[in-house]
Motif scaffolding. Structure first.
Motif, PDB file in Angstrom:
ATOM      1  N   GLU A 150       0.830  -1.205   0.000  1.00  0.00           N
ATOM      2  CA  GLU A 150       0.000   0.000   0.000  1.00  0.00           C
ATOM      3  C   GLU A 150       0.865   1.256   0.000  1.00  0.00           C
ATOM      4  N   PHE A 151       2.021   1.165   0.632  1.00  0.00           N
ATOM      5  CA  PHE A 151       2.975   2.279   0.579  1.00  0.00           C
ATOM      6  C   PHE A 151       3.334   2.580  -0.869  1.00  0.00           C
ATOM      7  N   ASP A 152       3.563   1.507  -1.633  1.00  0.00           N
ATOM      8  CA  ASP A 152       3.868   1.658  -3.058  1.00  0.00           C
ATOM      9  C   ASP A 152       2.692   2.266  -3.812  1.00  0.00           C
ATOM     10  N   LEU A 153       1.474   1.795  -3.499  1.00  0.00           N
ATOM     11  CA  LEU A 153       0.289   2.331  -4.173  1.00  0.00           C
ATOM     12  C   LEU A 153       0.117   3.824  -3.903  1.00  0.00           C
ATOM     13  N   ARG A 154       0.377   4.255  -2.677  1.00  0.00           N
ATOM     14  CA  ARG A 154       0.248   5.674  -2.360  1.00  0.00           C
ATOM     15  C   ARG A 154       1.282   6.497  -3.109  1.00  0.00           C
ATOM     16  N   LEU A 155       2.469   5.928  -3.277  1.00  0.00           N
ATOM     17  CA  LEU A 155       3.492   6.627  -4.053  1.00  0.00           C
ATOM     18  C   LEU A 155       3.082   6.777  -5.520  1.00  0.00           C
ATOM     19  N   GLN A 156       2.209   5.882  -5.971  1.00  0.00           N
ATOM     20  CA  GLN A 156       1.703   5.957  -7.339  1.00  0.00           C
ATOM     21  C   GLN A 156       0.477   6.868  -7.460  1.00  0.00           C
ATOM     22  N   GLY A 157       0.035   7.418  -6.322  1.00  0.00           N
ATOM     23  CA  GLY A 157      -1.026   8.410  -6.378  1.00  0.00           C
ATOM     24  C   GLY A 157      -2.344   8.025  -5.763  1.00  0.00           C
ATOM     25  N   GLN A 158      -2.493   6.781  -5.284  1.00  0.00           N
ATOM     26  CA  GLN A 158      -3.758   6.391  -4.666  1.00  0.00           C
ATOM     27  C   GLN A 158      -3.842   6.945  -3.248  1.00  0.00           C
ATOM     28  N   GLY A 174      -0.448   0.042   8.284  1.00  0.00           N
ATOM     29  CA  GLY A 174      -0.864   0.741   7.089  1.00  0.00           C
ATOM     30  C   GLY A 174      -0.382   2.167   6.954  1.00  0.00           C
ATOM     31  N   THR A 175      -0.483   2.942   8.031  1.00  0.00           N
ATOM     32  CA  THR A 175      -0.226   4.372   7.900  1.00  0.00           C
ATOM     33  C   THR A 175       0.894   4.897   8.796  1.00  0.00           C
ATOM     34  N   SER A 176       1.404   4.065   9.714  1.00  0.00           N
ATOM     35  CA  SER A 176       2.503   4.530  10.564  1.00  0.00           C
ATOM     36  C   SER A 176       3.298   3.331  11.083  1.00  0.00           C
ATOM     37  N   PRO A 177       4.061   2.674  10.209  1.00  0.00           N
ATOM     38  CA  PRO A 177       4.873   1.533  10.660  1.00  0.00           C
ATOM     39  C   PRO A 177       6.114   2.015  11.414  1.00  0.00           C
ATOM     40  N   SER A 178       5.868   2.716  12.504  1.00  0.00           N
ATOM     41  CA  SER A 178       6.940   3.361  13.264  1.00  0.00           C
ATOM     42  C   SER A 178       7.321   2.520  14.472  1.00  0.00           C
ATOM     43  N   LEU A 179       8.621   2.362  14.674  1.00  0.00           N
ATOM     44  CA  LEU A 179       9.132   1.614  15.817  1.00  0.00           C
ATOM     45  C   LEU A 179      10.005   2.485  16.714  1.00  0.00           C
ATOM     46  N   SER A 180       9.884   3.822  16.578  1.00  0.00           N
ATOM     47  CA  SER A 180      10.690   4.737  17.387  1.00  0.00           C
ATOM     48  C   SER A 180       9.844   5.920  17.831  1.00  0.00           C
ATOM     49  N   LEU A 181       9.613   6.022  19.127  1.00  0.00           N
ATOM     50  CA  LEU A 181       8.888   7.174  19.650  1.00  0.00           C
ATOM     51  C   LEU A 181       9.747   8.433  19.577  1.00  0.00           C
ATOM     52  N   ARG A 182      11.066   8.274  19.684  1.00  0.00           N
ATOM     53  CA  ARG A 182      11.935   9.451  19.554  1.00  0.00           C
ATOM     54  C   ARG A 182      11.866  10.040  18.150  1.00  0.00           C
ATOM     55  N   LEU A 183      11.731   9.188  17.135  1.00  0.00           N
ATOM     56  CA  LEU A 183      11.576   9.708  15.780  1.00  0.00           C
ATOM     57  C   LEU A 183      10.280  10.501  15.665  1.00  0.00           C
ATOM     58  N   MET A 184       9.230  10.056  16.360  1.00  0.00           N
ATOM     59  CA  MET A 184       7.971  10.806  16.351  1.00  0.00           C
ATOM     60  C   MET A 184       8.144  12.156  17.034  1.00  0.00           C
ATOM     61  N   MET A 185       8.997  12.226  18.054  1.00  0.00           N
ATOM     62  CA  MET A 185       9.289  13.501  18.691  1.00  0.00           C
ATOM     63  C   MET A 185       9.934  14.446  17.685  1.00  0.00           C
ATOM     64  N   ASN A 186      10.878  13.926  16.902  1.00  0.00           N
ATOM     65  CA  ASN A 186      11.518  14.748  15.879  1.00  0.00           C
ATOM     66  C   ASN A 186      10.502  15.229  14.857  1.00  0.00           C
ATOM     67  N   MET A 187       9.634  14.318  14.400  1.00  0.00           N
ATOM     68  CA  MET A 187       8.629  14.692  13.411  1.00  0.00           C
ATOM     69  C   MET A 187       7.649  15.722  13.960  1.00  0.00           C
ATOM     70  N   ALA A 188       7.293  15.598  15.232  1.00  0.00           N
ATOM     71  CA  ALA A 188       6.391  16.577  15.832  1.00  0.00           C
ATOM     72  C   ALA A 188       7.025  17.967  15.818  1.00  0.00           C
ATOM     73  N   CYS A 189       8.341  18.001  15.997  1.00  0.00           N
ATOM     74  CA  CYS A 189       9.045  19.287  15.967  1.00  0.00           C
ATOM     75  C   CYS A 189       9.189  19.805  14.531  1.00  0.00           C
ATOM     76  N   THR A 190       9.611  18.944  13.617  1.00  0.00           N
ATOM     77  CA  THR A 190       9.899  19.413  12.260  1.00  0.00           C
ATOM     78  C   THR A 190       8.638  19.624  11.433  1.00  0.00           C
ATOM     79  N   LEU A 191       7.633  18.765  11.601  1.00  0.00           N
ATOM     80  CA  LEU A 191       6.419  18.854  10.791  1.00  0.00           C
ATOM     81  C   LEU A 191       5.347  19.722  11.426  1.00  0.00           C
ATOM     82  N   PHE A 192       5.238  19.675  12.762  1.00  0.00           N
ATOM     83  CA  PHE A 192       4.178  20.414  13.458  1.00  0.00           C
ATOM     84  C   PHE A 192       4.698  21.632  14.211  1.00  0.00           C
ATOM     85  N   ARG A 193       6.001  21.804  14.251  1.00  0.00           N
ATOM     86  CA  ARG A 193       6.653  22.963  14.873  1.00  0.00           C
ATOM     87  C   ARG A 193       6.514  22.991  16.393  1.00  0.00           C
ATOM     88  N   LEU A 194       6.448  21.828  17.030  1.00  0.00           N
ATOM     89  CA  LEU A 194       6.534  21.796  18.482  1.00  0.00           C
ATOM     90  C   LEU A 194       7.961  22.112  18.898  1.00  0.00           C
TER      91      LEU A 194
END
Length: 394
Positions: A69-77, A305-325
């Motif tokens: 599904e990751f591949d399908l989303r990259l194709q525009g779905q 499907g939408t967040s195959p994340s295995l690092s909470l610290r990476l989510m902290m980084n994303m919250a700062c970079t993407l959401f400006r926390l």
């Protein structure tokens, strides 16, 4: 046995350089010269100490994966298009139903160990990939077994109103009837700590979710809600009306919903992993949440499907970079506010007398490094219920 942890710096408490734990509980914090009545010492080598990290929104138990599904989303779905074609949650439901208890346990254990080695000491795990009685029970039993076997505190959340299973096609009201029948059974078997639902145009309406929440209220179970992820459905206000512990995702949350959540004390759980993987462009209303002083938690949303994340610290980084926390907001989001999103703020998420002796000693120069580094393992010692964990990286 009382243990003195010293030669440390507590993030946010500059006058504290020593902690005494007594079994699974913190007994005292303060200056080393004032420490009394302990039997053993543990030198933390100038580490920065935080509470144990709390991942307050995960879907760790599931069958198979959905990399295609990751591949399908990259194709525009879109997420909705994939779901309507039989993918998405429905695909994971089929795989989870076919999986054995043991295979679900082993795969979830491997994912959970990744979070533990990242500094997590408390985690919430949802059901919702079974959507029939045997499979939901199987998932929840796996969650309880994980809690027994691993050094981590786990809260189990029943997410039966996650998607409409095939056997109830075009009959959402009849499915909600079934959800309200099975929840009391699962609760009587002591398998659930909270109830969740997915309020969205591809899932369940606010009225249908309200029926589930009414059932939870009768069982004296707290509720949480997947809200305003793909569209504005009034989920934030609905969660607030039921005094929900949290409303999660919130990309389309409006000011009325923010105000309602502030009044109810409902935590906003930000899930930047899903935002990132779905390549969303509309971020949660961070400035409104700040203005109304709504606590903001951060979680991995680990799911196939939408967040195959295995690092909470990476989510902290994303919250700062993407959401400006800020880094300080991100740390609060995976400690104090994460605990509040699980209804555990009286016992965990802070370093204070009477709280759980769950903490992480990080060998870093600045607490902002917790959000700064991308990937890898930061050297640390993880302490769970007063015991230094063997999974620590130093």
């Amino acid at each position: 046995m009382a243990t003195l942890w010293h030669n440390l710096q507590v993030v946010g408490q500059p006058k504290v350089n020593a902690i005494i734990t007594d079994g699974p509980t913190i007994r005292w914090l303060g200056a080393i010269d004032d420490a009394r009545d302990y039997q053993q010492r543990h030198d933390l080598a100038h580490a920065w100490v935080t509470p144990g990290l709390i991942d307050c929104h995960t879907h760790l138990v599931f069958g198979a994966q959905r990399a295609h599904e990751f591949d399908l989303r990259l194709q525009g779905q879109s997420y909705a298009q994939i779901a309507q074609a039989g993918g998405g949650i429905a695909a994971t439901v089929q795989a989870t139903r076919e999986a054995t208890h043991e295979s679900l346990y082993q795969s979830a254990k491997a994912r959970l160990l990744q979070l533990i080695t990242d500094g997590v000491t408390t985690v919430e795990i949802k059901s919702g990939y079974g959507l029939d009685a045997p499979s939901e029970r199987k998932m929840l039993q796996v969650i309880r077994q994980l809690a027994q076997d691993l050094p981590v505190t786990i809260r189990a959340t029943a997410l039966l109103a996650h998607a409409l299973p095939a056997e109830f096609k075009d009959e959402p009201e009849r499915y909600i009837d079934w959800v309200c029948q099975i929840l009391p059974v699962l609760h009587a078997d002591q398998l659930i700590d909270a109830v969740d639902a997915f309020c969205e145009h591809i899932a369940f309406t606010p009225a249908q979710v309200a029926r589930v929440f009414d059932c939870a209220k009768q069982l004296h179970l707290p509720v949480k809600l997947h809200a305003e992820q793909l569209s504005l459905q009034g989920g934030g206000a609905l969660a607030a009306r039921y005094q929900a512990l949290s409303a999660d995702h919130l990309e389309y949350l409006d000011e009325a919903g923010v105000a309602a959540m502030a009044k109810a004390g409902t935590v906003a759980v930000l899930l930047p992993g899903a935002y990132y993987l779905l390549r969303e462009t509309k971020a949660p209303p961070i400035e409104l949440l700040r203005h109304y002083q709504v606590p903001m938690a951060i979680a991995s949303d680990c799911n196939p499907g939408t967040s195959p994340s295995l690092s909470l610290r990476l989510m902290m980084n994303m919250a700062c970079t993407l959401f400006r926390l800020t880094p300080a907001e991100a740390l609060a989001g995976v400690t104090e506010h994460g605990a509040r999103a699980l209804g555990m703020s009286a016992t965990t998420g802070r370093l204070a007398p009477g709280f759980a002796a769950d903490m992480v000693a990080w060998q870093i120069d600045d607490p902002a490094e917790l959000c700064y580094w991308l990937g890898g393992q930061l050297p640390h010692q993880r302490v769970y219920q007063g015991v230094c964990d063997a999974a620590s990286s130093i």
